[in-house]
Design an enzyme around this catalytic site. Structure first.
Site, PDB file in Angstrom:
ATOM      1  N   LEU A  75     -16.829   8.990  -3.586  1.00  0.00           N
ATOM      2  CA  LEU A  75     -15.495   8.514  -3.763  1.00  0.00           C
ATOM      3  C   LEU A  75     -14.267   9.257  -3.534  1.00  0.00           C
ATOM      4  O   LEU A  75     -13.062   9.031  -3.661  1.00  0.00           O
ATOM      5  CB  LEU A  75     -15.322   8.264  -5.439  1.00  0.00           C
ATOM      6  CG  LEU A  75     -15.813   6.829  -6.080  1.00  0.00           C
ATOM      7  CD1 LEU A  75     -16.256   6.933  -7.422  1.00  0.00           C
ATOM      8  CD2 LEU A  75     -14.783   5.890  -5.968  1.00  0.00           C
ATOM      9  N   GLU A 120      -9.646  -2.253   3.792  1.00  0.00           N
ATOM     10  CA  GLU A 120      -8.768  -1.841   5.033  1.00  0.00           C
ATOM     11  C   GLU A 120      -9.411  -1.900   6.192  1.00  0.00           C
ATOM     12  O   GLU A 120      -8.845  -2.072   7.354  1.00  0.00           O
ATOM     13  CB  GLU A 120      -7.823  -0.749   4.720  1.00  0.00           C
ATOM     14  CG  GLU A 120      -6.702  -0.817   5.379  1.00  0.00           C
ATOM     15  CD  GLU A 120      -5.655   0.198   4.821  1.00  0.00           C
ATOM     16  OE1 GLU A 120      -5.373   0.068   3.474  1.00  0.00           O
ATOM     17  OE2 GLU A 120      -4.771   0.577   5.477  1.00  0.00           O
ATOM     18  N   TYR A 164      -5.973   5.743   9.010  1.00  0.00           N
ATOM     19  CA  TYR A 164      -7.053   5.717   7.814  1.00  0.00           C
ATOM     20  C   TYR A 164      -8.059   4.717   7.947  1.00  0.00           C
ATOM     21  O   TYR A 164      -9.340   5.124   7.826  1.00  0.00           O
ATOM     22  CB  TYR A 164      -6.226   5.186   6.489  1.00  0.00           C
ATOM     23  CG  TYR A 164      -7.065   4.771   5.237  1.00  0.00           C
ATOM     24  CD1 TYR A 164      -7.567   5.888   4.243  1.00  0.00           C
ATOM     25  CD2 TYR A 164      -7.137   3.533   4.923  1.00  0.00           C
ATOM     26  CE1 TYR A 164      -8.211   5.475   3.334  1.00  0.00           C
ATOM     27  CE2 TYR A 164      -7.642   3.181   3.842  1.00  0.00           C
ATOM     28  CZ  TYR A 164      -8.304   4.138   2.965  1.00  0.00           C
ATOM     29  OH  TYR A 164      -9.021   3.709   1.836  1.00  0.00           O
ATOM     30  N   ARG A 237      -2.219  -9.807  -1.404  1.00  0.00           N
ATOM     31  CA  ARG A 237      -3.550  -9.000  -1.853  1.00  0.00           C
ATOM     32  C   ARG A 237      -4.280  -9.823  -2.974  1.00  0.00           C
ATOM     33  O   ARG A 237      -3.759 -10.696  -3.760  1.00  0.00           O
ATOM     34  CB  ARG A 237      -3.205  -7.742  -2.568  1.00  0.00           C
ATOM     35  CG  ARG A 237      -2.272  -6.767  -1.469  1.00  0.00           C
ATOM     36  CD  ARG A 237      -3.436  -6.142  -0.361  1.00  0.00           C
ATOM     37  NE  ARG A 237      -2.649  -4.929   0.377  1.00  0.00           N
ATOM     38  CZ  ARG A 237      -2.027  -5.303   1.291  1.00  0.00           C
ATOM     39  NH1 ARG A 237      -1.958  -6.628   1.967  1.00  0.00           N
ATOM     40  NH2 ARG A 237      -1.190  -4.299   1.968  1.00  0.00           N
TER      41      ARG A 237
HETATM   42  C1  UGA Z   1      -4.521   0.450  -0.256  1.00  0.00           C
HETATM   43  C2  UGA Z   1      -5.461   1.488   0.505  1.00  0.00           C
HETATM   44  O1  UGA Z   1      -4.871   1.794   1.765  1.00  0.00           O
HETATM   45  C3  UGA Z   1      -6.665   0.835   0.674  1.00  0.00           C
HETATM   46  O2  UGA Z   1      -7.701   1.643   1.141  1.00  0.00           O
HETATM   47  C4  UGA Z   1      -7.099   0.370  -0.884  1.00  0.00           C
HETATM   48  O3  UGA Z   1      -8.550  -0.364  -0.441  1.00  0.00           O
HETATM   49  C5  UGA Z   1      -6.110  -0.362  -1.464  1.00  0.00           C
HETATM   50  O4  UGA Z   1      -5.095   0.132  -1.465  1.00  0.00           O
HETATM   51  C6  UGA Z   1      -6.870  -0.745  -2.788  1.00  0.00           C
HETATM   52  O5  UGA Z   1      -6.215  -0.256  -3.931  1.00  0.00           O
HETATM   53  O6  UGA Z   1      -7.810  -1.222  -2.736  1.00  0.00           O
HETATM   54  P1  UGA Z   1      -2.796  -1.507  -0.080  1.00  0.00           P
HETATM   55  O7  UGA Z   1      -3.192  -2.556  -0.638  1.00  0.00           O
HETATM   56  O8  UGA Z   1      -1.947  -1.768   1.168  1.00  0.00           O
HETATM   57  O9  UGA Z   1      -4.104  -0.626   0.118  1.00  0.00           O
HETATM   58  O10 UGA Z   1      -1.983  -0.710  -0.976  1.00  0.00           O
HETATM   59  P2  UGA Z   1      -0.627  -0.384  -1.799  1.00  0.00           P
HETATM   60  O11 UGA Z   1       0.232   0.635  -1.610  1.00  0.00           O
HETATM   61  O12 UGA Z   1      -0.809  -1.071  -3.405  1.00  0.00           O
HETATM   62  O13 UGA Z   1       0.153  -1.682  -1.202  1.00  0.00           O
HETATM   63  C7  UGA Z   1       0.131  -2.987  -1.375  1.00  0.00           C
HETATM   64  C8  UGA Z   1       1.387  -4.090  -0.797  1.00  0.00           C
HETATM   65  O14 UGA Z   1       2.343  -3.829  -1.828  1.00  0.00           O
HETATM   66  C9  UGA Z   1       1.682  -3.692   0.553  1.00  0.00           C
HETATM   67  O15 UGA Z   1       2.252  -4.785   1.080  1.00  0.00           O
HETATM   68  C10 UGA Z   1       2.997  -2.602   0.377  1.00  0.00           C
HETATM   69  O16 UGA Z   1       3.990  -2.813   1.285  1.00  0.00           O
HETATM   70  C11 UGA Z   1       3.581  -3.456  -0.944  1.00  0.00           C
HETATM   71  N1  UGA Z   1       4.398  -2.316  -1.829  1.00  0.00           N
HETATM   72  C12 UGA Z   1       4.171  -1.146  -1.978  1.00  0.00           C
HETATM   73  C13 UGA Z   1       5.578  -3.153  -2.416  1.00  0.00           C
HETATM   74  O17 UGA Z   1       5.933  -4.098  -2.062  1.00  0.00           O
HETATM   75  N2  UGA Z   1       6.290  -2.305  -3.384  1.00  0.00           N
HETATM   76  C14 UGA Z   1       5.925  -0.916  -3.478  1.00  0.00           C
HETATM   77  O18 UGA Z   1       6.735  -0.117  -4.453  1.00  0.00           O
HETATM   78  C15 UGA Z   1       4.898  -0.573  -2.980  1.00  0.00           C
END
Ligand code: UGA
Length: 356
Positions: A75, A120, A164, A237
């Site tokens: 992990l 991802e 990544y 998501r």
């Molecule tokens: C991340 C990692 O890249 C993945 O490898 C992992 O599997 C995944 O998290 C996970 O938690 O499982 P991501 O879902 O893009 O991927 O991570 P976040 O940073 O949580 O972003 C989710 C969405 O929220 C994105 O669209 C981002 O732009 C948005 N976001 C993020 C906001 O709208 N506001 C914020 O303050 C932060």
């Protein structure tokens, strides 16, 4: 397989902590490896638990930690999107180069490798390239991400966010080849946004930097600031509660016949929302948990202002979990509002807003 010894590399992290506790409760022995033990400190006297503090790049100590273990859950990884564009070499190093000695040690010592990859690797969906109102986009077959049939669609080189996913993809392919050509026993997990108590950190409270979305929103709620919606919060998501996710992982450990040589999506397809919807859910949960209203609402932020140049988003991630259902008898149960409430409640405890 109760009684077996499981080595958790990254055992002090969010997933490693929850997995270790569940394994201990089921009679496994757990050897937890991490540089940071703050989440697992209370386990130090627990029978069957051992913590070894070192950096997984220390190959000598890594081989010694794996020695005698039946399964190695890997992990240890840099997996926060804000770092993919700002520390790209570290991201590739952590997610590919530094994992190679783990694979070699598992193969040499005959330990099963349970490797944590990411949803991802699928990148963007095919449907995301079609116009909003097109039938192609509406067809769930062009959205659902399946282990054996979905394409993996990453963006161009200058969009460094994809470094990544590319590193994770190459590592998956390396593990598969190690299995086929050199006899490594492996299972790959693709987590789809696990959430729950202890995920990431609250900036300025128990960490520094830009965490993932739940912690960003929780931090804004606690500070009384508007929740930042990147590019309007249209990205979608699916979120799965860590207790459901750990249940799937333990079943993989328990059933080597079903899990060996396979990759599994682990997520909750019914728990889907866009980030604007997640913000609404979190505001509602905050108001319920604290008994007070939240006035600041949300604000829109431009992705490249928020993350810096090179960021590009995954549009949608809905897992096909047929394989986990069929081979592991697994079913995620915790609905999104409940998962969000439990996660936020823990952040409020950490920040001292609610009793911890
Ligand atoms: C991340 C990692 O890249 C993945 O490898 C992992 O599997 C995944 O998290 C996970 O938690 O499982 P991501 O879902 O893009 O991927 O991570 P976040 O940073 O949580 O972003 C989710 C969405 O929220 C994105 O669209 C981002 O732009 C948005 N976001 C993020 C906001 O709208 N506001 C914020 O303050 C932060």
């Amino acid at each position: 397989m109760g009684g077996a010894t499981i080595c958790i590399l990254g055992g002090g992290g969010f997933i490693g902590n929850h997995l270790g506790r569940r394994l201990l409760s089921e009679g496994y022995r757990v050897r937890s490896v991490d540089r940071d033990d703050h989440r697992v400190r209370d386990l130090s006297d627990r029978a069957g638990f051992e913590f070894r503090r070192f950096d997984v790049r220390d190959e000598g100590r890594l081989a010694a930690a794996i020695h005698g273990c039946d399964v190695v859950a890997h992990l240890s990884s840099l997996c926060n999107p804000s770092l993919y564009t700002t520390r790209t070499l570290d991201t590739i190093g952590s997610n590919y180069t530094q994992a190679l000695p783990v694979i070699a040690a598992c193969r040499e010592q005959g330990a099963r490798l349970l490797h944590f990859s990411t949803c991802e690797v699928y990148g963007r969906t095919l449907a995301g390239f079609a116009p909003d109102d097109s039938s192609f986009r509406q067809d769930p077959a062009n959205t659902l991400l399946s282990e054996e049939s979905s394409p993996m669609l990453l963006g161009p080189l200058h969009r460094t966010r994809w470094s990544y996913a590319a590193a994770k993809q190459l590592l998956e392919r390396t593990i598969e080849a190690e299995g086929r050509e050199r006899g490594l026993s492996w299972t790959i997990v693709r987590p789809f946004n696990f959430i729950g108590p202890g995920m990431d950190f609250l900036p300025g409270v128990d960490g520094e930097g830009l965490p993932r979305v739940m912690a960003c929103f929780a931090s804004a709620l606690i500070r009384g600031e508007p929740l930042p919606l990147v590019d309007g919060g249209r990205a979608r998501r699916t979120f799965v509660h860590i207790d459901d996710a750990v249940d799937a992982i333990v079943r993989m450990i328990d059933r080597p016949g079903a899990s060996a040589g396979r990759v599994f999506n682990v997520g909750h397809p019914e728990n889907e929302c866009d980030m604007a919807g997640l913000a609404r859910l979190m505001i509602r949960a905050f108001e319920e948990l604290t008994g007070r209203g939240f006035g600041p609402g949300v604000k829109e932020v431009v992705a490249e202002d928020f993350y810096g140049p090179g960021y590009e988003d995954c549009d949608r991630r809905v897992p096909d979990i047929t394989r986990a259902r069929t081979l592991l008898g697994w079913e995620p149960r915790i609905p999104l509002p409940e998962a969000v409430k439990r996660t936020l409640s823990a952040y409020l405890g950490t920040a001292g807003v609610l009793p911890a």
